[in-house]
Design an enzyme around this catalytic site. Structure first.
Site: not given
Length: 210
Positions: A120, A138
């Site tokens: 991420k 996310d």
DNA sequence: AACTCGGGGCA
DNA sequence: TGCCCAGAGTT
């Protein structure tokens, strides 16, 4: 959701995310990287408070890397998981100075080699700093996409594919940035600020919330 | 693929 | 007070 509504949302989104002053608008790649690392499980307000205080003092891998573990813990105490974040940040600073000549790498693959930087974080940094086309899903991107009706998938990978299909590739980086910013500042998990949302008129979710 | 980690936020 | 959670790392 109607196709027209979806198209309208995408159009407005595109109009909006270009030039939006965002929460992730840090002045150097290093500052952005540090801010993103600190953002995990930590509110925007806390991260901003910390970065405003420490970046005037430690805005390079050399300067931050010169701190002791205890000193850095003390500086970032207000954000969650501060012990492990301090440890990772120090190791990352060290690696940046020793192996990367203090330049933040520009690929997801290289970024992920940094301690505390996973998929991420690497995608966010690569797409925002270097405009690498990427949309890493996310919780913020996941939530906002669902509320706006841009995606239906129940796992992040499915949502990622849906977004990539819906958004032109040359806009991925800007859209990614905007979705994260919007999720953190406006379309929050609890108490979303629908009245401040530029997409409120078109948003299917607002009806439940207002 | 499933588990662990650590601390903030909420019921 | 106890449960949940985000994301990285580990097995």
């Amino acid at each position: 959701m109607r196709k027209q509504q979806r198209e309208a949302i995408l159009a407005l989104l595109e109009e909006t995310y270009m030039g939006t002053e965002t929460a992730l608008n840090y002045s150097t790649p290093f500052e952005l990287l540090v801010a993103v690392i600190m953002s995990a499980q930590c509110t925007d307000e806390r991260v901003n408070k910390i970065t405003a205080r420490i970046f005037p003092k430690y805005n390079t891998p050399e300067k931050m890397g010169a701190l002791s573990q205890e000193q850095l813990e003390e500086e970032i105490r207000d954000c969650g998981l501060f012990r492990s974040k301090a440890k990772n940040l120090l190791a990352t600073c060290k690696m940046l100075t020793e192996e990367y000549n203090s330049v933040i790498p520009d690929t997801v693959e290289e970024l992920m080699k940094l301690p505390g930087v996973g998929k991420k974080t690497a995608n966010v940094v690569a797409s925002i700093v270097y405009k690498v086309p990427a949309i890493a899903v996310d919780t913020h991107v996941f939530r906002v996409s669902h509320r706006l009706g841009l995606a239906k998938g129940d796992d992040p990978l499915a949502v990622e594919k849906e977004l990539q299909k819906a958004i032109p590739k040359n806009k991925w980086s800007d859209a990614h940035h905007w979705l994260i910013w919007h999720g953190r500042k406006i379309c929050k998990a609890r108490k979303p600020l629908c009245s401040e949302c530029v997409l409120v008129e078109l948003c299917p979710y607002k009806e439940k919330n207002l």
